[in-house]
Design a protein around this motif. Structure first.
Motif, mmCIF file in Angstrom:
data_model
loop_
_atom_site.group_PDB
_atom_site.id
_atom_site.type_symbol
_atom_site.label_atom_id
_atom_site.label_comp_id
_atom_site.label_asym_id
_atom_site.label_seq_id
_atom_site.Cartn_x
_atom_site.Cartn_y
_atom_site.Cartn_z
ATOM 1 N N GLY A 1 0.791 -1.218 0.000
ATOM 2 C CA GLY A 1 0.000 0.000 0.000
ATOM 3 C C GLY A 1 0.823 1.267 0.000
ATOM 4 O O GLY A 1 0.325 2.336 0.378
ATOM 5 N N GLN A 2 2.083 1.171 -0.426
ATOM 6 C CA GLN A 2 2.978 2.327 -0.409
ATOM 7 C C GLN A 2 3.208 2.921 -1.793
ATOM 8 O O GLN A 2 3.878 3.938 -1.923
ATOM 9 N N LEU A 3 2.666 2.265 -2.822
ATOM 10 C CA LEU A 3 2.911 2.733 -4.189
ATOM 11 C C LEU A 3 2.003 3.921 -4.490
ATOM 12 O O LEU A 3 0.779 3.825 -4.407
ATOM 13 N N SER A 4 2.611 5.032 -4.843
ATOM 14 C CA SER A 4 1.853 6.237 -5.166
ATOM 15 C C SER A 4 2.615 7.030 -6.220
ATOM 16 O O SER A 4 3.792 6.771 -6.489
ATOM 17 N N PHE A 5 1.950 8.008 -6.784
ATOM 18 C CA PHE A 5 2.592 8.836 -7.812
ATOM 19 C C PHE A 5 3.765 9.608 -7.222
ATOM 20 O O PHE A 5 4.840 9.698 -7.837
ATOM 21 N N ASN A 6 3.577 10.162 -6.021
ATOM 22 C CA ASN A 6 4.659 10.922 -5.391
ATOM 23 C C ASN A 6 5.860 10.031 -5.084
ATOM 24 O O ASN A 6 7.017 10.443 -5.239
ATOM 25 N N MET A 7 5.578 8.794 -4.623
ATOM 26 C CA MET A 7 6.666 7.874 -4.322
ATOM 27 C C MET A 7 7.427 7.506 -5.587
ATOM 28 O O MET A 7 8.659 7.481 -5.614
ATOM 29 N N LEU A 8 6.690 7.249 -6.676
ATOM 30 C CA LEU A 8 7.330 6.911 -7.951
ATOM 31 C C LEU A 8 8.168 8.071 -8.470
ATOM 32 O O LEU A 8 9.264 7.873 -9.006
#
Length: 457
Positions: free
Chosen positions: A283-290
């Motif tokens: 549940g840590q995948l996000s646009f900001n993280m990418l």
């Protein structure tokens, strides 16, 4: 003229010490020497005509494609808190035993090394998460800092390692050059996968010796590594959830290489995709993280490849000034032959590790000495692993060891820099011991590759 090449090498090292960007220091200094030498007729500018093909070769190199993929994989695992969950879970399991928290740090560090391969990320993560817990548990500050720095450097030798990818490419080119110098035209080469397989046994040996040292401290100096009265029960489900995914990813990446199903570059792509899946399930995948991961990957990859281009300019000018012939004549004139030559190279690399980064040494020094050593009959896999472990110490040796800087940046203000330096000394001795063991028993590096490839993988 040949001695002008040594002057070039010394001047390059001095310029690097000023803090000027490495790639520009290498290329700029080399071009300046080439220009001055050409005015006096001691440098043939035809050597620089090979530069465009060198750069195109770097762009076309499929092996080096593994660098951004492994960096991407490591940064995803760091940003998605997978490494944090792994450390917290294993620490809860071991902290109730004397020295257990230090043992947990070594085990987690080994797993992070095999999953990220990024020294800075490992040291910073371990420093932020485990150092406060170790100090709270009344651990000796020097031992706590030393163990964190040391396990962080395992990413240099435990595959998949970015250092081994870069070193494998350099050793492969050096091996082909040495074959041509001896008049041998053979398709045989050395791959990054060969170094990956050869590094497994020395990497495991390093981890085992780290554990032995910490267990000995816990036994003979129990006040340095006290037990922690942790009455909280370890959640088995949380432990499995934290440990199994990264271990499974490591197994898939390394297993595909060992079994011959994938090249290191293909395995790196599998690892990058697998890291994204783990981040998604957590549940840590996000646009900001990418976006953050892509920026970190681009920054690191650009730095590596720009240094490689600068090192190519240096290599051509050094060769044009007759440096390669000079090094060969020096090695051949040494008493003791190949043993003395190898010992001299190892000592030089170790001393350069005090002032230069492993990337600089890999791209500047190794291409100079490796072809000569290989032409003297040394095994390329063994030579690559020896250099890799030697370069690993460059992260720990004061005053410019990068692992020391990483930890200093995140450590509590109460931790003195002298305590960090003192703590890493025993681990430097352990790494040198492994280096000597490899010199005495080369089978530690070449046995597993011979077994793997004799089985037809």
């Amino acid at each position: 003229m040949e001695y002008l090449s040594l002057v070039l090498f010394v001047v390059v090292c001095c310029v690097l010490l000023t803090g000027y960007p490495v790639a520009f220091a290498l290329a700029g200094t080399s071009l300046l020497f080439a220009f001055i030498a050409s005015l006096f007729g001691v440098f043939d500018s035809a050597f620089l005509h090979a530069l465009p093909s060198r750069i195109f070769g770097i762009m076309n190199n499929q092996t080096l494609l593994a660098v951004p993929l492994f960096v991407f994989m490591g940064v995803v695992l760091e940003k998605s808190k997978i490494a944090e969950s792994l450390l917290v879970s294993i620490s809860q399991l071991f902290s109730r035993f004397r020295g257990g928290l230090a043992i947990a740090v070594v085990l987690v560090g080994a797993l992070l090394a095999a999953s990220t391969g990024i020294v800075g990320a490992t040291v910073v993560t371990m420093g932020l998460l485990s150092l406060p817990a170790m100090l709270k548990q009344k651990y000796n500050p020097s031992i706590a800092c030393g163990s964190i720095c040391a396990v962080g450097t395992l990413g240099q030798i435990i595959p998949p390692s970015i250092a081994l990818v870069l070193l494998g490419d350099v050793i492969s080119n050096a091996f082909q050059q040495s074959q041509l110098d001896m008049g041998i035209f053979s398709p045989e080469t050395v791959s990054v996968g060969d170094l990956f397989v050869g590094a497994i046994v020395p990497g495991v040996l390093l981890v085992a010796l780290y554990l032995v040292y910490l267990l000995a401290i816990a036994w003979f100096k129990p006040e340095y590594l006290p037990a922690f009265d942790n009455r909280e029960k370890v959640a088995v489900g949380a432990l499995i959830k934290a440990v199994v995914p990264p271990v499974l990813l490591i197994f898939v990446v390394l297993g595909s290489i060992l079994a011959g199903f994938a090249t290191p570059t293909e395995a790196a792509a599998i690892g990058a995709f697998g890291a994204l899946l783990l981040a998604l399930f957590k549940g840590q995948l996000s646009f900001n993280m990418l976006a953050s991961v892509n920026k970190a990957t681009l920054t690191c990859t650009s730095m590596v490849f720009l240094i490689l281009i600068g090192a190519s300019v240096f290599s051509l000018v050094f060769r044009g000034l007759g440096g390669e012939e000079l090094i060969e004549s020096i090695f051949e004139s040494l008493p003791g032959g190949v043993f003395t030559a190898m010992l001299l190279v190892m000592v030089i690399l170790f001393l350069l590790g005090f002032i230069l980064d492993f990337i600089e040494i890999t791209f500047v020094v190794v291409p100079i000495v490796a072809p000569v050593l290989l032409s003297m009959g040394l095994d390329p896999i063994w030579l690559g692993i020896m250099i890799a472990i030697n370069l690993q110490t460059s992260f720990l040796t004061p005053p410019f060891g990068f692992a020391l800087f990483y930890l200093r940046g995140v450590a509590d203000a109460s931790i003195r820099t002298a305590q960090i330096y003192k703590g890493v000394m025993p681990f430097i001795v352990i790494q040198l011991f492994v280096l000597v063991a490899l010199a005495l028993w080369p089978e530690l590096a070449i046995w597993l590759p011979s077994v793997v490839y004799s089985e037809g993988y």
